[in-house]
Design a protein around this motif. Sequence first.
Motif, mmCIF file in Angstrom:
data_model
loop_
_atom_site.group_PDB
_atom_site.id
_atom_site.type_symbol
_atom_site.label_atom_id
_atom_site.label_comp_id
_atom_site.label_asym_id
_atom_site.label_seq_id
_atom_site.Cartn_x
_atom_site.Cartn_y
_atom_site.Cartn_z
ATOM 1 N N VAL A 77 -0.298 6.442 -8.835
ATOM 2 C CA VAL A 77 -1.374 5.539 -9.245
ATOM 3 C C VAL A 77 -1.750 5.757 -10.700
ATOM 4 O O VAL A 77 -2.044 4.806 -11.438
ATOM 5 C CB VAL A 77 -2.604 5.724 -8.326
ATOM 6 N N LEU A 117 -2.994 -0.812 -4.527
ATOM 7 C CA LEU A 117 -2.508 0.270 -5.395
ATOM 8 C C LEU A 117 -1.054 0.056 -5.818
ATOM 9 O O LEU A 117 -0.609 0.624 -6.813
ATOM 10 C CB LEU A 117 -2.639 1.617 -4.681
ATOM 11 N N HIS A 119 2.012 -1.639 -7.561
ATOM 12 C CA HIS A 119 2.049 -2.393 -8.813
ATOM 13 C C HIS A 119 2.835 -3.692 -8.662
ATOM 14 O O HIS A 119 3.783 -3.792 -7.864
ATOM 15 C CB HIS A 119 2.675 -1.544 -9.923
#
Length: 496
Positions: A77, A117, A119
Amino acid sequence: MTISTTNTHRFYSLWRNRYIRDCIRNNVCRDILIDATIEYLNNNHRYLSLFAYNDKVEYNIIIQFRIKNRNDVIGYVNNKHRDLIDRISIDIGEDVAIDNDQQQQQAPRVIRYDCNLFHQGLRSLSFYNQHIVGSGKLPDSIRKLTIYNNHKLRNNINNPLVDMILAELPPKLELLYLPSGLNINVSTCRLPDTLNYFNFQGTHENLKPFIVPPNKVFDCTIDIKSDQDLQWLAQHTWVIKAMFETKYNATRVLPSHLTSIRIHSIDGRLEKGILPSSLTSLYIFDYNEPLEVGVLPPGLQWLDLSDYDHPLEQGHLPDSLTELDLGCYNQPLKPFVLPNNLTTLAMDSFNQECFQANTLPRSLSYLQFWSFKGSFEHVSPLDNPVYNGHKPQLIVDSLHESVAILLQNVTTIKIRTNQISGNVYLKDTAIQNLDIHSVNRFSLYPGFLPSAVKKIIMKGVDIKMDNLIPQSCVYLKTDIVDLNTKLIPLTVQIVK
């Protein structure tokens, strides 16, 4: 200017061309899978970023990241290079959430995934089936979604995360794999037009929420437990596989669109016209009624009749058959009964004295006869086959001296046997790559190994004399603990 200097200048003049440089790099790395840790990303992001997104898609270049613990989640993250990752796989029992310190203390612990979370740009996601609470939304960039079976848990698993995802699948999804035993708790799941592969097994209750684009068929299996399941299947032709968990009535005609059928037991005898003409795969565990000509569909490619033990005649098996498993068959095999294109044959109970001429097709590449101790002297040599991209394989109870006739033209072979007689000579065969495993240990003797062999893998084989390994050999892998290396040519690489 020397030739070497000229070549160097020519190379750098080409390398300065960005298009040519990228083409070279992409082709060299085609179909490569790069396992990346956080440390690897930090150390190599400059090189990984040279792959453009579209080039990675076109050349199947995948940078994969595996989440094994909470540190991996936090590292992913917070990492500024995470956009380079194409695929994420998540281990069993791991959370994908940040604000879960308090939740970790609860009992029983609830597994959570925060899909926000992940991408944008992530192409592939895989995790295991378990009770997961989800929030957020998967990136629209996801092309492949795989949920693996969790063999530690029972069937009929409710997975709120999967239900949340199915309610709104990524719009450009191309592959969807759902595990058997998963309960579907959404009223509808609209499959995107881009979906090319969908694999799922369940009853019609779990299959009926899926809304399928027109003219699509998928690799899905319906569990037939009732007449209602069979009626639903007849009306939904996008499901092409069926597995009968109850006894099947042999008089009932099956839906014509099926390509694969698995049946545990049959009540009655199969007649012509019962099995669909579209069928390519058939497995029946408990069936021992004599076959007749025309009972099996003409396009059948894979057949497993585990309990069948009646004499086979010409025409019983379709010419299209490539894989055949007759586990209990122990009848004399007549000439020209087996199809000419057969590549796989397994008859574990077959224990006749020998194979007669024209009984084994030259196309065979996988032969499994765990009870056979007899001769191959009347058969024709195999045609140097390849088995599904793997080594051709011969499995017999006892390796008879006539095996050299069968393997005369084969260059690569894997042999599994319980024992080897003392008069098997492979020296005049074409074998260059030999993998042999004997359950009962035996000692090598002159002439057993092929004279042109280059690579040998052997288990249960002892070397106690000099000049047993041909000079052509360059690689030897053995389980001999106290191998006397003086008996091995110096040119051979020895691996234990």
